[in-house]
Design a protein around this motif. Structure first.
Motif, mmCIF file in Angstrom:
data_model
loop_
_atom_site.group_PDB
_atom_site.id
_atom_site.type_symbol
_atom_site.label_atom_id
_atom_site.label_comp_id
_atom_site.label_asym_id
_atom_site.label_seq_id
_atom_site.Cartn_x
_atom_site.Cartn_y
_atom_site.Cartn_z
ATOM 1 N N ARG A 344 0.822 -1.215 0.000
ATOM 2 C CA ARG A 344 0.000 0.000 0.000
ATOM 3 C C ARG A 344 0.852 1.260 0.000
ATOM 4 N NH1 ARG A 344 -5.371 -0.970 2.104
ATOM 5 N NH2 ARG A 344 -5.663 -3.160 2.600
ATOM 6 N N ASP A 345 1.913 1.244 0.810
ATOM 7 C CA ASP A 345 2.774 2.424 0.889
ATOM 8 C C ASP A 345 3.405 2.745 -0.464
ATOM 9 O OD1 ASP A 345 2.271 2.816 3.561
ATOM 10 O OD2 ASP A 345 3.970 1.612 4.231
ATOM 11 N N GLN A 346 3.812 1.707 -1.172
ATOM 12 C CA GLN A 346 4.438 1.931 -2.477
ATOM 13 C C GLN A 346 3.432 2.448 -3.494
ATOM 14 O OE1 GLN A 346 6.245 -1.522 -4.223
ATOM 15 N NE2 GLN A 346 7.665 -0.319 -5.454
ATOM 16 N N VAL A 347 2.216 1.919 -3.471
ATOM 17 C CA VAL A 347 1.169 2.386 -4.389
ATOM 18 C C VAL A 347 0.803 3.835 -4.084
ATOM 19 C CG1 VAL A 347 -1.211 2.036 -5.153
ATOM 20 C CG2 VAL A 347 0.267 0.067 -4.737
ATOM 21 N N LEU A 348 0.659 4.161 -2.802
ATOM 22 C CA LEU A 348 0.327 5.534 -2.417
ATOM 23 C C LEU A 348 1.427 6.499 -2.843
ATOM 24 C CD1 LEU A 348 -1.425 7.585 -0.885
ATOM 25 C CD2 LEU A 348 -0.194 6.953 1.199
ATOM 26 N N PHE A 349 2.670 6.154 -2.567
ATOM 27 C CA PHE A 349 3.804 7.000 -2.931
ATOM 28 C C PHE A 349 3.853 7.216 -4.436
ATOM 29 C CE2 PHE A 349 8.358 7.238 -4.119
ATOM 30 C CZ PHE A 349 8.675 8.433 -3.491
ATOM 31 N N THR A 350 3.579 6.166 -5.207
ATOM 32 C CA THR A 350 3.666 6.249 -6.661
ATOM 33 C C THR A 350 2.571 7.121 -7.250
ATOM 34 O OG1 THR A 350 4.684 4.054 -6.782
ATOM 35 C CG2 THR A 350 3.657 4.896 -8.790
ATOM 36 N N LEU A 351 1.321 6.864 -6.854
ATOM 37 C CA LEU A 351 0.195 7.552 -7.482
ATOM 38 C C LEU A 351 0.015 8.984 -6.968
ATOM 39 C CD1 LEU A 351 -2.468 4.689 -7.631
ATOM 40 C CD2 LEU A 351 -0.968 5.519 -9.444
ATOM 41 N N SER A 352 0.381 9.235 -5.723
ATOM 42 C CA SER A 352 0.137 10.570 -5.168
ATOM 43 C C SER A 352 1.038 11.635 -5.781
ATOM 44 C CB SER A 352 0.331 10.549 -3.647
ATOM 45 O OG SER A 352 1.676 10.261 -3.312
ATOM 46 N N LEU A 353 2.218 11.261 -6.286
ATOM 47 C CA LEU A 353 3.179 12.249 -6.784
ATOM 48 C C LEU A 353 3.339 12.215 -8.301
ATOM 49 C CD1 LEU A 353 6.002 11.748 -4.119
ATOM 50 C CD2 LEU A 353 4.262 13.533 -4.167
ATOM 51 N N ALA A 354 2.459 11.507 -9.005
ATOM 52 C CA ALA A 354 2.672 11.312 -10.437
ATOM 53 C C ALA A 354 2.226 12.482 -11.299
ATOM 54 C CB ALA A 354 1.938 10.037 -10.897
ATOM 55 N N GLN A 355 1.617 13.499 -10.680
ATOM 56 C CA GLN A 355 1.141 14.647 -11.467
ATOM 57 C C GLN A 355 2.182 15.756 -11.492
ATOM 58 O OE1 GLN A 355 1.448 15.497 -7.913
ATOM 59 N NE2 GLN A 355 -0.441 14.315 -7.973
ATOM 60 N N ALA A 356 1.940 16.775 -12.298
ATOM 61 C CA ALA A 356 2.723 18.009 -12.232
ATOM 62 C C ALA A 356 2.112 18.886 -11.142
ATOM 63 C CB ALA A 356 2.727 18.732 -13.572
ATOM 64 N N GLY A 357 2.803 19.990 -10.791
ATOM 65 C CA GLY A 357 2.334 20.764 -9.655
ATOM 66 C C GLY A 357 2.192 22.245 -9.926
ATOM 67 N N GLU A 358 1.702 22.947 -8.881
ATOM 68 C CA GLU A 358 1.474 24.385 -9.014
ATOM 69 C C GLU A 358 2.768 25.155 -9.256
ATOM 70 O OE1 GLU A 358 1.450 23.103 -4.701
ATOM 71 O OE2 GLU A 358 0.347 22.559 -6.502
ATOM 72 N N PHE A 359 3.891 24.645 -8.757
ATOM 73 C CA PHE A 359 5.159 25.304 -9.035
ATOM 74 C C PHE A 359 5.512 25.223 -10.519
ATOM 75 C CE2 PHE A 359 6.458 25.205 -4.457
ATOM 76 C CZ PHE A 359 6.739 26.555 -4.369
ATOM 77 N N GLY A 360 4.896 24.263 -11.220
ATOM 78 C CA GLY A 360 5.101 24.191 -12.662
ATOM 79 C C GLY A 360 4.601 25.452 -13.350
ATOM 80 N N PHE A 361 3.455 25.992 -12.893
ATOM 81 C CA PHE A 361 2.953 27.248 -13.450
ATOM 82 C C PHE A 361 3.935 28.393 -13.182
ATOM 83 C CE2 PHE A 361 -1.242 25.095 -12.590
ATOM 84 C CZ PHE A 361 -1.554 24.894 -13.927
ATOM 85 N N VAL A 362 4.497 28.377 -11.957
ATOM 86 C CA VAL A 362 5.456 29.421 -11.602
ATOM 87 C C VAL A 362 6.669 29.366 -12.527
ATOM 88 C CG1 VAL A 362 6.964 30.281 -9.781
ATOM 89 C CG2 VAL A 362 4.688 29.415 -9.203
#
Length: 623
Positions: A344-362
């Motif tokens: 579960r920890d590995q799945v959570l770590f993988t899927l939770s951070l797979a997007q781009a972020g608000e700092f990308g707009f910056v």
């Protein structure tokens, strides 16, 4: 002026409506701001030229980095150094390198590819932290690892902002003191700028730049405290806010004058002030301005996203977005494996951070100003970042679905074979259960400890406390622990539903058993009472009661009087619980339960009268 005020009114009005709706739907405030911008920009066309407001709102990024610095106590950073440098550093490095290589393979220039690698190496701190907190996943192994990576990414933004100007392919733009953006090659703007390094030789520029950084460090270390004490003597609340803004704006101005990023200076000042006794005061003063300006920043970004172009040909943007999520997920999965995350920890770590972020707009906006990115490419990148953030809730839904199927997988450790029995069974050995266990064992009584968290069990074993891994709500595990012969069952589980379930089963199986249960709040207390618990301890009740006694001792009561008032309050609260339990109905919200509210008011009045009568009697006896 009228146009600026109208535009600002539209932006703020839309935010006030859209952001609470987004938060209620579980999408977070950042997505709410973005959707608000999309609504008033591409959809309704209420704003056409938001560049001026964007330049003003970009100062929110400077304030955000100052607050990030304030939260990064150097000692806490040192304690987390292994995860920050190892897990977080490798994530930023490997993801940035992979995306840079992919961009070069797609025939992008090398400098542009490096900028793309930095932009997409980051994930959404706002969305991920909020979602992890809402789902109570922050304390899991995957949640803690995700937090460490997000913290590393926030820190990495600083060198990224410093590197981007070095990749400039055209005239460089700079942030002026009023927050507007000007080209260095623009004569009029250049004349309006105040520069401390203009016309100096190379060694002179270096000396002045280093001197400015040293000045920021020394001022934060030795100058801020005396000034804060001086302002404190005036006892004017607005002066604190004025000084906090002066620190941020003044440092941003100094960094601009020596040719450095304003964000770099404010971040550095924040780290220096992180150990100051005025840290929380600064944070509370800056936070509203930061939130408002960042909200305006994200709204203006959303208003500038070219959705018309996206709907004209959505396939390329969707393909890039999905490719980005897949590439980041593969890298995160591998890193999680290397750093010991499983199941579960590995799945959570993988899927939770797979997007781009608000700092990308910056970074996209900053790279566009620095002429590192072409306008057409920047529009596509903003679409990719926005879509990946909009997909984030779906990634967490995927996590929920996957972990349900994993419930019977090999990830779950097999239950221990319980080979001991004792008069006291303690279910749950967290902070609450540990204290109970230590007290009972120190008094010479044997306990049998059960917990479903393998890490906690292993930690307790290192300290010489034997515990057994398994789900305490399982009847066979309880019977193996000696439920049939035990005298006391302590239910100290974190999960309120599991605790109530365990109490109900134990009461049915052993009507004569004495059950001591930990309650999350008053409503949970009623549930445990109905389930059959004998003694119910609310998590914060006793500590709050002690704090209240200390208050009474320092506002005029003697220690004896305060202790008597504390004891009277405790007894009345026990009586109140029994009385209100007769009116409590889980099917009716408390605010709509008239009988419950009426009886609660009566009991509160009885408490006040009894305490006043008690204290009056004590004073008469003392006289």
């Amino acid at each position: 002026m009228d146009g600026f005020l109208l535009q600002t009114t539209i932006f703020l009005g839309t935010a006030v409506i859209a952001v609470p709706i987004s938060a209620r739907l579980g999408m977070g405030s950042v997505l709410g701001y973005l959707l608000a911008g999309v609504l008033i920009g591409p959809i309704l066309g209420l704003v056409e030229h938001s560049e001026d407001l964007l330049h003003f709102a970009e100062f929110g990024v400077v304030m955000m980095l100052f607050l990030i610095g304030l939260e990064l106590d150097p000692r806490a950073l040192w304690a987390m150094r292994h995860k920050l440098i190892g897990l977080g550093g490798l994530q930023v490095l490997l993801t940035g390198t992979a995306i840079t290589a992919g961009a070069i393979w797609m025939d992008q220039p090398v400098k542009t590819s490096i900028a793309l690698g930095m932009i997409f190496a980051l994930s959404s701190t706002a969305i991920v932290i909020q979602t992890l907190s809402e789902k109570n996943l922050m304390k899991t192994g995957g949640g803690r690892s995700a937090f460490a990576v997000l913290l590393t990414q926030d820190i990495a933004v600083i060198p990224m902002l410093a590197i981007l100007p070095l990749l400039a392919a055209g005239p460089i733009l700079q942030i002026a003191t009023d927050g507007s953006i000007h080209s260095v090659g623009d004569d009029e703007a250049h004349a309006a700028e105040i520069s401390l390094v203009e016309g100096l030789p190379g060694w002179g520029v270096t000396l002045v730049t280093v001197g400015a950084v040293v000045a920021v460090i020394l001022a934060g270390r030795y100058l801020v405290r005396p000034i804060f004490r001086f302002i404190h003597s005036a006892n004017l609340r607005e002066m604190y806010t004025a000084f906090a803004l002066l620190i941020v704006i003044g440092i941003a101005l100094l960094m601009t004058m020596v040719g450095l990023s304003p964000a770099l200076g404010t971040f550095l000042a924040g780290v220096i002030l992180a150990t100051s006794e005025f840290r929380h005061e600064l944070e509370s003063d800056i936070q509203p301005f930061k939130g408002l300006l960042l909200g305006l920043f994200f709204i203006t970004v959303g208003s500038q996203i070219d959705f018309a172009g996206f709907f004209a040909d959505p396939a390329p943007i969707l393909s890039l977005t999905l490719a980005l999520i897949f590439a980041k997920a593969v890298i995160l999965f591998g890193l999680g494996r290397v750093f010991g995350l499983r199941g579960r920890d590995q799945v959570l770590f993988t899927l939770s951070l797979a997007q781009a972020g608000e700092f990308g707009f910056v970074l996209i906006s900053f790279a566009l100003q620095q002429h590192v990115l072409e306008p057409a490419l920047a529009e596509e990148l903003m679409l990719v970042v926005a879509l990946s953030m909009l997909i984030t809730p779906l990634l967490f839904i995927a996590y929920d679905l996957l972990t349900r199927r994993m419930s019977d997988s090999a990830e779950i450790h097999p239950d221990d074979e319980v080979d001991e029995q004792g008069p006291v069974i303690i279910a749950g050995i967290g902070r609450f259960g540990q204290i109970v266990n230590r007290l009972v064992r120190s008094a010479g009584f044997r306990t049998v400890v059960l917990d479903h968290d393998m890490r906690t069990i292993e930690l307790m074993r290192r300290f010489g406390v034997k515990g057994f891994f398994g789900d305490p709500t399982r009847p066979e595990l309880l019977h193996a622990a000696g439920l049939a012969e035990a005298r006391v069952l302590v239910v100290a589980l974190d999960d309120p539903k599991a605790a109530t379930k365990l109490v109900a089963f134990a009461r049915r199986d052993r009507p004569d058993l004495h059950i001591v249960a930990r309650a999350h709040d008053r409503h949970h207390t009623f549930e445990l009472f109905n389930a059959g618990a004998n003694d119910i301890v609310r998590e914060m009740f006793d500590s709050s009661l002690r704090a209240g006694r200390y208050v009474l001792e320092n506002v005029g009561l003697s220690e004896y009087e305060a202790a008597q008032a504390e004891q009277a309050f405790y007894k009345h609260d026990r009586y109140t619980i029994r009385e209100l339990a007769q009116h409590w109905d889980p099917k009716i919200p408390t605010v709509e339960n008239r009988a419950y509210i009426a009886r609660a008011k009566e009991l509160e009045k009885e408490l006040e009268m009894s305490l006043l009568a008690l204290l009056e009697t004590e004073r008469k006896e003392q006289d």
